[in-house]
Structure formats: C-alpha cells, structure tokens
Scaffold this motif. Structure first.
Motif, mmCIF file in Angstrom:
data_model
loop_
_atom_site.group_PDB
_atom_site.id
_atom_site.type_symbol
_atom_site.label_atom_id
_atom_site.label_comp_id
_atom_site.label_asym_id
_atom_site.label_seq_id
_atom_site.Cartn_x
_atom_site.Cartn_y
_atom_site.Cartn_z
ATOM 1 N N MET A 1 0.840 -1.196 0.000
ATOM 2 C CA MET A 1 0.000 0.000 0.000
ATOM 3 C C MET A 1 0.873 1.242 0.000
ATOM 4 S SD MET A 1 -3.085 1.093 2.580
ATOM 5 C CE MET A 1 -4.129 -0.198 1.912
ATOM 6 N N ARG A 2 0.541 2.198 -0.855
ATOM 7 C CA ARG A 2 1.305 3.433 -0.958
ATOM 8 C C ARG A 2 0.530 4.586 -0.313
ATOM 9 N NH1 ARG A 2 3.971 3.574 -7.040
ATOM 10 N NH2 ARG A 2 5.247 1.697 -6.785
ATOM 11 N N LEU A 3 1.198 5.266 0.596
ATOM 12 C CA LEU A 3 0.561 6.352 1.341
ATOM 13 C C LEU A 3 1.384 7.619 1.207
ATOM 14 C CD1 LEU A 3 -0.379 4.446 4.613
ATOM 15 C CD2 LEU A 3 -1.728 4.739 2.540
ATOM 16 N N ALA A 4 0.714 8.721 0.888
ATOM 17 C CA ALA A 4 1.376 10.015 0.716
ATOM 18 C C ALA A 4 0.881 10.993 1.768
ATOM 19 C CB ALA A 4 1.099 10.572 -0.682
ATOM 20 N N LEU A 5 1.779 11.862 2.172
ATOM 21 C CA LEU A 5 1.430 12.980 3.049
ATOM 22 C C LEU A 5 1.736 14.263 2.307
ATOM 23 C CD1 LEU A 5 0.820 14.400 5.809
ATOM 24 C CD2 LEU A 5 3.244 14.079 6.366
ATOM 25 N N LEU A 6 0.754 15.151 2.223
ATOM 26 C CA LEU A 6 0.952 16.482 1.661
ATOM 27 C C LEU A 6 1.006 17.485 2.798
ATOM 28 C CD1 LEU A 6 1.006 18.640 -0.609
ATOM 29 C CD2 LEU A 6 -1.508 18.641 -0.502
ATOM 30 N N MET A 7 2.151 18.158 2.950
ATOM 31 C CA MET A 7 2.254 19.282 3.876
ATOM 32 C C MET A 7 1.762 20.506 3.107
ATOM 33 S SD MET A 7 3.404 17.838 6.613
ATOM 34 C CE MET A 7 3.790 19.300 7.590
ATOM 35 N N SER A 8 0.527 20.910 3.351
ATOM 36 C CA SER A 8 -0.139 21.878 2.482
ATOM 37 C C SER A 8 0.467 23.271 2.539
ATOM 38 C CB SER A 8 -1.631 21.948 2.827
ATOM 39 O OG SER A 8 -2.221 20.671 2.740
ATOM 40 N N HIS A 9 1.081 23.626 3.653
ATOM 41 C CA HIS A 9 1.660 24.966 3.811
ATOM 42 C C HIS A 9 3.019 25.031 3.122
ATOM 43 C CE1 HIS A 9 1.870 28.878 5.924
ATOM 44 N NE2 HIS A 9 3.171 28.657 5.922
ATOM 45 N N ALA A 10 3.167 25.952 2.191
ATOM 46 C CA ALA A 10 4.423 26.084 1.444
ATOM 47 C C ALA A 10 5.555 26.517 2.371
ATOM 48 C CB ALA A 10 4.250 27.092 0.309
ATOM 49 N N ASP A 11 6.622 25.699 2.433
ATOM 50 C CA ASP A 11 7.740 26.004 3.323
ATOM 51 C C ASP A 11 8.863 25.021 3.018
ATOM 52 O OD1 ASP A 11 9.440 26.782 5.348
ATOM 53 O OD2 ASP A 11 7.924 26.714 6.910
ATOM 54 N N ARG A 12 10.099 25.470 3.091
ATOM 55 C CA ARG A 12 11.232 24.576 2.846
ATOM 56 C C ARG A 12 11.642 23.825 4.101
ATOM 57 N NH1 ARG A 12 14.257 21.282 1.956
ATOM 58 N NH2 ARG A 12 15.729 20.996 0.239
ATOM 59 N N SER A 13 11.316 24.372 5.257
ATOM 60 C CA SER A 13 11.734 23.739 6.505
ATOM 61 C C SER A 13 10.746 22.649 6.916
ATOM 62 C CB SER A 13 11.827 24.784 7.618
ATOM 63 O OG SER A 13 12.056 24.166 8.869
ATOM 64 N N MET A 14 11.285 21.575 7.474
ATOM 65 C CA MET A 14 10.445 20.513 8.034
ATOM 66 C C MET A 14 10.575 20.454 9.557
ATOM 67 S SD MET A 14 8.857 19.172 5.452
ATOM 68 C CE MET A 14 8.278 17.560 6.003
ATOM 69 N N ALA A 15 11.142 21.506 10.147
ATOM 70 C CA ALA A 15 11.390 21.491 11.590
ATOM 71 C C ALA A 15 10.102 21.349 12.394
ATOM 72 C CB ALA A 15 12.130 22.763 12.002
ATOM 73 N N GLY A 16 9.008 21.893 11.884
ATOM 74 C CA GLY A 16 7.751 21.822 12.619
ATOM 75 C C GLY A 16 6.906 20.618 12.275
ATOM 76 N N ALA A 17 7.471 19.675 11.542
ATOM 77 C CA ALA A 17 6.692 18.525 11.063
ATOM 78 C C ALA A 17 7.168 17.209 11.675
ATOM 79 C CB ALA A 17 6.774 18.445 9.538
ATOM 80 N N MET A 18 7.785 17.256 12.845
ATOM 81 C CA MET A 18 8.329 16.031 13.424
ATOM 82 C C MET A 18 7.239 15.008 13.715
ATOM 83 S SD MET A 18 11.504 16.266 13.307
ATOM 84 C CE MET A 18 11.887 14.801 14.250
ATOM 85 N N ARG A 19 6.106 15.454 14.241
ATOM 86 C CA ARG A 19 5.028 14.504 14.514
ATOM 87 C C ARG A 19 4.605 13.788 13.233
ATOM 88 N NH1 ARG A 19 -1.034 16.440 15.893
ATOM 89 N NH2 ARG A 19 -0.697 17.376 13.858
#
Length: 356
Positions: A1-19
């Motif tokens: 099964m293939r699962l994708a996550l879209l971080m909808s807010h445009a940003d180069r940093s992933m520092a706030g996406a640890m969860r």
C-alpha cells in the motif's frame, strides 16, 4: 500500500513537522510505502530524506510563489504525486488551494482517484472535507463536536502529539521551582491573551516564553514587574527545562487547537489551566488541570498554587495521561490503526472521554 502525506503549507523547513514524519515512519515500518510532498520557493524539484533516511520528502516549486501560502499551487507537485501513485493521501492543513488542485490532478488516475483525508486543528474546515474519506484530529471531543459524521462512522482518528517522554520526565525528587506560572506562546499574537496571565504577578512568579515584544495590553496588565520574567523564544530543550522548573501552566488563549506546549507541560508534571471555550478536551477536567472561563481563572490558579498536595497529585496524573496518549508509542499505535482501517479492518468510533 502506498501512502502520501501532503504538507499543504508552502515552506522549505520541516522542523515543525516532526510529529507528521514520525507518523509516516511508523506507517513505513508497518509495511506501507510512503512519500511526503511539500511546496517550496526554489526553482527545481528537490528530494531529501529524514529520520535516518526512513522518510523521503519531495519539495516541488510553487507556480505562484508570490502569493500567500494558502493560495499557492504546483503542477510539479501534482506530477510528482501522480508518479508515486498513492492509494491514500493525508493532507496536513485545510483551506489550501493546493489540496483542491491535487485532488483534481489525481481524479483520472488509471487505478482510480486515491482516498484522501486531513489532519485538522480546532474547528477549521474546508469545502473538500465533505468528500474526504477520513480525518485526524487533536482529541476525541474536538472530533465529535466539529466532525461528528466522521466520528460516528469510524472514520475519525486522533493524531497524538510528538513529545519526548524521556526529556520531559519529571525529576524523581521535587526540585525548587524557579517560577510559579509558565505561559508559552508568541508574545505578538493577540489570540494568546497573555494580558490575562501577567496580573498574577501581584502574588506569583510568572514566566512568559515566546518570541516577540509584549503587546501594550500585556505591559499595562503587569502588576509587579519584579515577578515577571520574559524568557524570549527558546530552543525546545530550554523550553522543557523551564517547564520542569515551573509549578503550573496557564494558557488562556482565545483561539487554538490543543497546543503542543500544553501537552509538554503535562508531560513535565504540570497541571494546566485553559479556557474551556478554546481547549475543551484532550485532558480530563479536574484530573489533569482545569478548563475555566475568565471569571474562574483566578480561583483555579490560586487553588493549585496554594494547595501543594492537590497540585502534585494532578501533576502526576497529567504525566500519566501524556504517557498513555502521546509520544512515539502513541504515534505507532495510531499508524497501526490507520493502516488497519485502510485495509478494511473495522475501526472503533471515537470514544467518549480520554485516557486517565
């Protein structure tokens, strides 16, 4: 099964996406093929991996980088997701044009359009939410109140907070607190409402943690400047250190979901006090803290600070609640439950109450 996550807010940093990245990592460990996608201001598609290489992230250039993030779209992003051909997509963020653009761009996929859903905060909605297959919220009460159809049909999930359970562990023996009351939030944000925290400097030591300069209303409400500490914006380990040297958290924000800072305070063994019109769930009233109105704020604060035994008991319960409901083990359980749902296994509808 293939699962994708879209971080909808445009940003180069992933520092706030640890969860979110830990959640995807647990999906991969459970057997899913995963990919994360995000818009960025650069001119080219870029790829990186995170969490020891377990989480691949594709950054796609925005077609309209001059627009605010909510309005940005990307043909390159749609193309990259089409190439990945996911079975399901989780979108982090509501009311972003990229969400609708991605759905439209995948509608004619050879195997059919993928299932999709959202990670939601507070009561924010989105026109495409009506067609979603699932939703992740912050706590059961929020899901039942604002997304009742998903909750009743077993298509609603709680996304635990990412909390370092080791770093926040209370000391085995009580340490002398530096502050009586701690509040964490940007000082320039009116919704954080620190003007209702600083009056407690008439009797108690208050520390405000957050970037920016206190607004005029906050400055005017300070009773005794000698009892107020402005810690500024701090690295996360230093925030945790201050939480562990404080007695209670007071968070009278007037617009929020369930802030990670509130969960981190509970993890550190602090009872929390919030406004019930803002945070009306996520912990048990009277067990882990208090949900109050403006007229009840001072009595609740005074009760916890003057009744040391009650404060310690509630703090221990708050810590146990976070251990049961948040952190990496809880994220792993949430990933397993979600995969089971996608594979057709029955999912128990969001239950009443939370872990104690």
């Amino acid at each position: 099964m293939r699962l994708a996550l879209l971080m909808s807010h445009a940003d180069r940093s992933m520092a706030g996406a640890m969860r979110d990245m830990h959640f995807m990592r647990f999906l991969a460990r459970a057997g899913a093929e995963i990919a994360v996608f995000r818009l960025h201001p650069g001119p080219e598609v870029e790829r990186e991996s995170y969490l020891e290489g377990e989480v691949p992230v594709t950054f796609a250039p925005s077609d309209n980088p001059g627009e605010i993030p909510h309005r940005q779209v990307s043909a390159a992003l749609v193309g990259a997701v089409r190439d990945f051909a996911p079975d399901a997509i989780l979108m982090k963020g509501l009311s972003y044009r990229v969400n609708a653009a991605l759905r439209e761009g995948l509608a004619d996929m050879p195997g059919g359009a993928p299932r999709f859903g959202f990670v939601v905060g507070g009561s924010v909605t989105d026109p495409v939410l009506d067609a979603a297959d699932f939703v992740f919220g912050e706590y059961p009460e929020q899901l039942r109140r604002h997304f009742p159809r998903f909750a009743a049909e077993g298509r609603a999930f709680v996304m635990p907070k990412y909390v370092d359970l080791d770093a926040t562990r209370p000391a085995p023996r009580p340490v002398e607190p530096l502050h009586d009351i701690i509040n964490v939030g940007g000082l320039h944000e009116k919704r954080k409402n620190q003007e209702e925290v600083v009056p407690f400097t008439d009797s108690w030591r208050v520390v405000l943690v957050g970037g920016g300069v206190p607004r005029p209303e906050v400055k005017a409400a300070v009773a005794d400047p000698s009892r107020l500490t402005l810690a500024g914006r701090l690295p996360q380990p230093e925030v945790i250190s201050l939480l562990r040297r404080s007695r209670i958290m007071v968070h009278p924000s007037r617009m929020d979901g369930l802030p990670r800072a509130v969960v981190e305070a509970m993890a550190c063994g602090l009872p929390v006090i919030v406004y019930r019109d803002t945070v009306y769930g996520g912990f048990v009233e009277g067990q882990h803290g208090f949900m109050v109105g403006p007229d009840s704020l001072r009595p609740a604060v005074e009760l916890l600070l003057r009744e040391e035994g009650l404060r310690r008991v509630m703090g221990r319960r708050a810590r146990r609640h976070v251990e049961a409901s948040h952190g990496l083990p809880a994220l792993a359980r949430a990933a397993d439950a979600f995969l089971g749902f996608l594979r057709g296994q029955p999912h128990v509808p969001v239950a009443a109450g939370v872990a104690g």
